[in-house]
Design a protein around this motif. Structure first.
Motif, PDB file in Angstrom:
ATOM      1  N   ARG A   1       0.835  -1.211   0.000  1.00  0.00           N
ATOM      2  CA  ARG A   1       0.000   0.000   0.000  1.00  0.00           C
ATOM      3  C   ARG A   1       0.863   1.251   0.000  1.00  0.00           C
ATOM      4  N   MET A   2       1.939   1.253   0.776  1.00  0.00           N
ATOM      5  CA  MET A   2       2.804   2.423   0.846  1.00  0.00           C
ATOM      6  C   MET A   2       3.571   2.635  -0.455  1.00  0.00           C
ATOM      7  N   PHE A   3       3.888   1.549  -1.162  1.00  0.00           N
ATOM      8  CA  PHE A   3       4.542   1.678  -2.469  1.00  0.00           C
ATOM      9  C   PHE A   3       3.700   2.543  -3.399  1.00  0.00           C
ATOM     10  N   GLY A   4       2.388   2.269  -3.426  1.00  0.00           N
ATOM     11  CA  GLY A   4       1.485   3.085  -4.244  1.00  0.00           C
ATOM     12  C   GLY A   4       1.443   4.533  -3.785  1.00  0.00           C
ATOM     13  N   HIS A   5       1.477   4.730  -2.473  1.00  0.00           N
ATOM     14  CA  HIS A   5       1.474   6.090  -1.927  1.00  0.00           C
ATOM     15  C   HIS A   5       2.732   6.843  -2.330  1.00  0.00           C
ATOM     16  N   TYR A   6       3.879   6.178  -2.260  1.00  0.00           N
ATOM     17  CA  TYR A   6       5.140   6.837  -2.609  1.00  0.00           C
ATOM     18  C   TYR A   6       5.173   7.211  -4.089  1.00  0.00           C
ATOM     19  N   ILE A   7       4.677   6.320  -4.926  1.00  0.00           N
ATOM     20  CA  ILE A   7       4.621   6.613  -6.358  1.00  0.00           C
ATOM     21  C   ILE A   7       3.794   7.871  -6.598  1.00  0.00           C
ATOM     22  N   ASN A   8       2.618   7.926  -5.972  1.00  0.00           N
ATOM     23  CA  ASN A   8       1.710   9.066  -6.173  1.00  0.00           C
ATOM     24  C   ASN A   8       2.300  10.356  -5.624  1.00  0.00           C
ATOM     25  N   ASN A   9       2.833  10.309  -4.416  1.00  0.00           N
ATOM     26  CA  ASN A   9       3.340  11.514  -3.755  1.00  0.00           C
ATOM     27  C   ASN A   9       4.582  12.073  -4.453  1.00  0.00           C
ATOM     28  N   ASN A  10       5.559  11.211  -4.709  1.00  0.00           N
ATOM     29  CA  ASN A  10       6.806  11.675  -5.297  1.00  0.00           C
ATOM     30  C   ASN A  10       6.630  12.127  -6.742  1.00  0.00           C
ATOM     31  N   THR A  11       5.795  11.392  -7.483  1.00  0.00           N
ATOM     32  CA  THR A  11       5.530  11.780  -8.867  1.00  0.00           C
ATOM     33  C   THR A  11       4.824  13.130  -8.913  1.00  0.00           C
ATOM     34  N   SER A  12       3.942  13.360  -7.956  1.00  0.00           N
ATOM     35  CA  SER A  12       3.220  14.638  -7.901  1.00  0.00           C
ATOM     36  C   SER A  12       4.187  15.809  -7.705  1.00  0.00           C
ATOM     37  N   ILE A  13       5.135  15.663  -6.778  1.00  0.00           N
ATOM     38  CA  ILE A  13       6.106  16.724  -6.530  1.00  0.00           C
ATOM     39  C   ILE A  13       6.985  16.943  -7.747  1.00  0.00           C
ATOM     40  N   ALA A  14       7.459  15.847  -8.354  1.00  0.00           N
ATOM     41  CA  ALA A  14       8.320  15.955  -9.530  1.00  0.00           C
ATOM     42  C   ALA A  14       7.577  16.589 -10.699  1.00  0.00           C
ATOM     43  N   PHE A  15       6.310  16.212 -10.881  1.00  0.00           N
ATOM     44  CA  PHE A  15       5.532  16.787 -11.985  1.00  0.00           C
ATOM     45  C   PHE A  15       5.330  18.281 -11.774  1.00  0.00           C
ATOM     46  N   GLN A  16       5.074  18.681 -10.539  1.00  0.00           N
ATOM     47  CA  GLN A  16       4.940  20.115 -10.261  1.00  0.00           C
ATOM     48  C   GLN A  16       6.230  20.857 -10.599  1.00  0.00           C
ATOM     49  N   ALA A  17       7.369  20.289 -10.180  1.00  0.00           N
ATOM     50  CA  ALA A  17       8.654  20.931 -10.449  1.00  0.00           C
ATOM     51  C   ALA A  17       8.897  21.057 -11.946  1.00  0.00           C
ATOM     52  N   PHE A  18       8.459  20.048 -12.708  1.00  0.00           N
ATOM     53  CA  PHE A  18       8.649  20.067 -14.160  1.00  0.00           C
ATOM     54  C   PHE A  18       7.664  21.024 -14.841  1.00  0.00           C
ATOM     55  N   ALA A  19       6.380  20.820 -14.559  1.00  0.00           N
ATOM     56  CA  ALA A  19       5.350  21.576 -15.266  1.00  0.00           C
ATOM     57  C   ALA A  19       5.377  23.067 -14.957  1.00  0.00           C
ATOM     58  N   MET A  20       5.783  23.422 -13.739  1.00  0.00           N
ATOM     59  CA  MET A  20       5.795  24.836 -13.359  1.00  0.00           C
ATOM     60  C   MET A  20       6.894  25.614 -14.074  1.00  0.00           C
ATOM     61  N   GLY A  21       7.686  24.905 -14.864  1.00  0.00           N
ATOM     62  CA  GLY A  21       8.690  25.585 -15.666  1.00  0.00           C
ATOM     63  C   GLY A  21       8.080  26.520 -16.690  1.00  0.00           C
ATOM     64  N   VAL A  22       6.827  26.262 -17.087  1.00  0.00           N
ATOM     65  CA  VAL A  22       6.170  27.129 -18.068  1.00  0.00           C
ATOM     66  C   VAL A  22       5.904  28.517 -17.493  1.00  0.00           C
TER      67      VAL A  22
END
Length: 203
Positions: A41-62
């Protein structure tokens, strides 16, 4: 570490107390059925949480890089504050914490920085188009930025696997420190050497 009052002012007492309580004791004493079910269950949580932060860091480049800088700096401050508070608490809390994060941290933290680099590449395409139109520049730099983002995504998957199943294992901290140090070295060597073209000199 030296100003717990300042840490509480920025992160909040509740956040710090929750972090300290989470690492007061080892997460598991044996790899039983509870370990298996909770870690999946925590594996799924880590995927969601970390990907969310990374996507924000990437997408906010615009937003010409300002959003990317905000995401990276704000997360860095919070992580630093929590680490300082845990260090001030001392062992066994500090040992439980650092032995837990050392292995997956090499992939997770580096991947988020790489995703942020991708966001800054997008910002470069907007701010410094050179001889291209801004639209063409964004498309050109977008290819490189996407490669960085995909690479970060792969690293985050590895990090989630480690954080989900290896980091909380009920084994000696010394083993985790050795494995974690080797993983940090692996990431450093890969990022230093990968992509370099070999130049052969004719005699």
């Amino acid at each position: 570490y030296s100003r717990p009052d300042l840490a509480e002012l920025i992160a909040g007492r509740e956040t710090i107390e929750h972090a300290l309580k989470s690492y007061e004791n080892e997460l598991y004493v044996e790899g039983d059925s509870r370990y298996s079910s909770e870690r999946t269950r925590m594996f799924g949580h880590y995927i969601n949480n970390n990907t969310s932060i990374a996507f924000q860091a990437f997408a906010m480049g615009v937003l010409v890089g300002i959003g990317t800088c905000y995401v990276l700096i704000s997360n860095g401050i919070i992580i630093g504050i929590l680490k300082g508070a845990i260090l001030a608490k001392g062992n066994p809390t500090a040992d439980n914490f650092f032995s837990f994060i050392i292995s997956h941290g090499s992939f997770e933290l580096t991947a988020i920085v790489i995703a942020g680099a991708g966001g800054l590449v997008l910002a470069q395409g907007i701010l410094m188009p050179g001889q291209r139109t801004r639209s063409d520049s964004l498309k050109f730099h977008g290819v490189e930025a996407l490669q960085l983002a995909l690479g970060a995504g792969g690293m985050l998957f590895v990090a989630a696997m480690l954080e989900g199943y290896f980091s909380p294992l009920p084994i000696a901290s010394s083993i985790k420190y050795v494995v974690g140090s080797m993983l940090w070295l692996l990431v450093a060597v890969y990022l230093t050497m990968s992509g370099r073209e070999r130049i052969t000199h004719e005699s």
